[in-house]
Design an enzyme around this catalytic site. Structure first.
Site, PDB file in Angstrom:
ATOM      1  CG  HIS A  60      -4.496 -19.091  60.109  1.00  0.00           C
ATOM      2  ND1 HIS A  60      -4.269 -17.894  59.472  1.00  0.00           N
ATOM      3  CD2 HIS A  60      -5.466 -18.846  61.025  1.00  0.00           C
ATOM      4  CE1 HIS A  60      -5.063 -16.962  59.973  1.00  0.00           C
ATOM      5  NE2 HIS A  60      -5.797 -17.504  60.917  1.00  0.00           N
TER       6      HIS A  60
ATOM      7  CE  LYS B 122     -13.686  -8.385  59.497  1.00  0.00           C
ATOM      8  NZ  LYS B 122     -12.735  -9.078  60.359  1.00  0.00           N
TER       9      LYS B 122
ATOM     10  NE  ARG C 220      -5.242 -15.814  67.964  1.00  0.00           N
ATOM     11  CZ  ARG C 220      -5.640 -15.023  66.982  1.00  0.00           C
ATOM     12  NH1 ARG C 220      -4.744 -14.442  66.213  1.00  0.00           N
ATOM     13  NH2 ARG C 220      -6.911 -14.798  66.783  1.00  0.00           N
TER      14      ARG C 220
ATOM     15  CB  SER D 193      -4.762 -12.130  59.841  1.00  0.00           C
ATOM     16  OG  SER D 193      -4.785 -13.527  59.687  1.00  0.00           O
TER      17      SER D 193
HETATM   18  P1  ADP Z   1     -11.974 -15.371  61.805  1.00  0.00           P
HETATM   19  O1  ADP Z   1     -12.192 -14.144  60.970  1.00  0.00           O
HETATM   20  O2  ADP Z   1     -13.052 -16.414  61.610  1.00  0.00           O
HETATM   21  O3  ADP Z   1     -11.649 -15.136  63.240  1.00  0.00           O
HETATM   22  P2  ADP Z   1      -9.178 -15.936  61.321  1.00  0.00           P
HETATM   23  O4  ADP Z   1      -8.619 -16.121  59.964  1.00  0.00           O
HETATM   24  O5  ADP Z   1      -8.776 -14.722  62.061  1.00  0.00           O
HETATM   25  O6  ADP Z   1     -10.738 -16.055  61.117  1.00  0.00           O
HETATM   26  O7  ADP Z   1      -8.858 -17.201  62.226  1.00  0.00           O
HETATM   27  C1  ADP Z   1      -9.300 -18.489  61.923  1.00  0.00           C
HETATM   28  C2  ADP Z   1      -9.045 -19.410  63.112  1.00  0.00           C
HETATM   29  O8  ADP Z   1      -7.652 -19.528  63.361  1.00  0.00           O
HETATM   30  C3  ADP Z   1      -9.641 -18.910  64.431  1.00  0.00           C
HETATM   31  O9  ADP Z   1     -10.116 -20.024  65.171  1.00  0.00           O
HETATM   32  C4  ADP Z   1      -8.468 -18.287  65.134  1.00  0.00           C
HETATM   33  O10 ADP Z   1      -8.644 -18.288  66.528  1.00  0.00           O
HETATM   34  C5  ADP Z   1      -7.367 -19.219  64.704  1.00  0.00           C
HETATM   35  N1  ADP Z   1      -6.046 -18.585  64.780  1.00  0.00           N
HETATM   36  C6  ADP Z   1      -5.668 -17.408  64.248  1.00  0.00           C
HETATM   37  N2  ADP Z   1      -4.369 -17.143  64.533  1.00  0.00           N
HETATM   38  C7  ADP Z   1      -3.922 -18.187  65.262  1.00  0.00           C
HETATM   39  C8  ADP Z   1      -2.663 -18.510  65.884  1.00  0.00           C
HETATM   40  N3  ADP Z   1      -1.615 -17.687  65.824  1.00  0.00           N
HETATM   41  N4  ADP Z   1      -2.570 -19.678  66.584  1.00  0.00           N
HETATM   42  C9  ADP Z   1      -3.639 -20.494  66.664  1.00  0.00           C
HETATM   43  N5  ADP Z   1      -4.851 -20.252  66.119  1.00  0.00           N
HETATM   44  C10 ADP Z   1      -4.991 -19.120  65.423  1.00  0.00           C
END
Ligand code: ADP
Length: 156
Positions: free
Chosen positions: A17, A41, A90, A128
């Site tokens: 992120h 969730k 990703r 995450s």
């Molecule tokens: P959501 O619950 O909306 O998917 P996340 O917190 O999982 O939220 O992710 C927020 C954004 O960050 C999403 O666009 C996700 O694809 C991106 N993201 C998560 N991990 C990575 C990573 N390792 N590299 C690049 N983008 C990421």
């Protein structure tokens, strides 16, 4: 003024992120990292705690603002004058999911543009979910999360 929303659950915020935010900084005048709070969730890390960590991480970055919202992303964007949604990609699973959301948002607000940045190779397997598993079983997540988050996780 170009304002982007980086929406997510960030449960927790990872180096993946942080990398997306860092690389998007030159593209926008302001980036609002915002927690979407519609999900049913239950969170692993409480929202105020994660907001606190992000405020620490970005305290010296005037272009970054931390926020949270419930309701539709398009409504939040309208309220805040946001023209761009920033998301990270990703893999093709992310792409399929993100495309649906982007099309949905665009159908609700034509002026809202979603901008995607691809992950860097070193962050491509950082999720995450994996970080939560590591923490649950007492492992070391320092390779996957920013220092501030790692310190928070270790003292909690
Ligand atoms: P959501 O619950 O909306 O998917 P996340 O917190 O999982 O939220 O992710 C927020 C954004 O960050 C999403 O666009 C996700 O694809 C991106 N993201 C998560 N991990 C990575 C990573 N390792 N590299 C690049 N983008 C990421």
């Amino acid at each position: 003024m170009k304002i982007a929303l980086f929406p997510g659950s960030f449960d927790p915020f990872t180096k993946g992120h942080a990398d997306i935010v860092q690389r998007a900084l030159p593209l926008f005048d302001k980036i609002i990292i915002a927690f979407g709070t519609n999900s049913t969730k239950e969170r692993f890390i409480a929202l105020p705690e994660m907001i606190n960590c992000l405020e620490k991480i970005y305290k010296n970055e005037p272009k970054v603002e931390i926020s949270s919202y419930s309701g539709l992303t398009v409504d939040f964007c309208k309220k805040k004058g946001i023209q761009f949604i920033l998301r990270g990609l990703r893999n093709y699973t992310d792409f399929e999911y993100e495309r649906t959301i982007a099309h949905l948002n665009q159908s609700m607000d034509k002026s809202l543009e979603t901008v995607f940045l691809t992950t860097t190779p070193e962050n491509s397997s950082v999720t995450s979910t994996i970080v939560r598993e590591i923490i649950r079983f007492g492992g070391d997540a320092s390779n996957f999360v920013p220092k501030v988050i790692d310190e928070y996780l270790k003292k909690r």
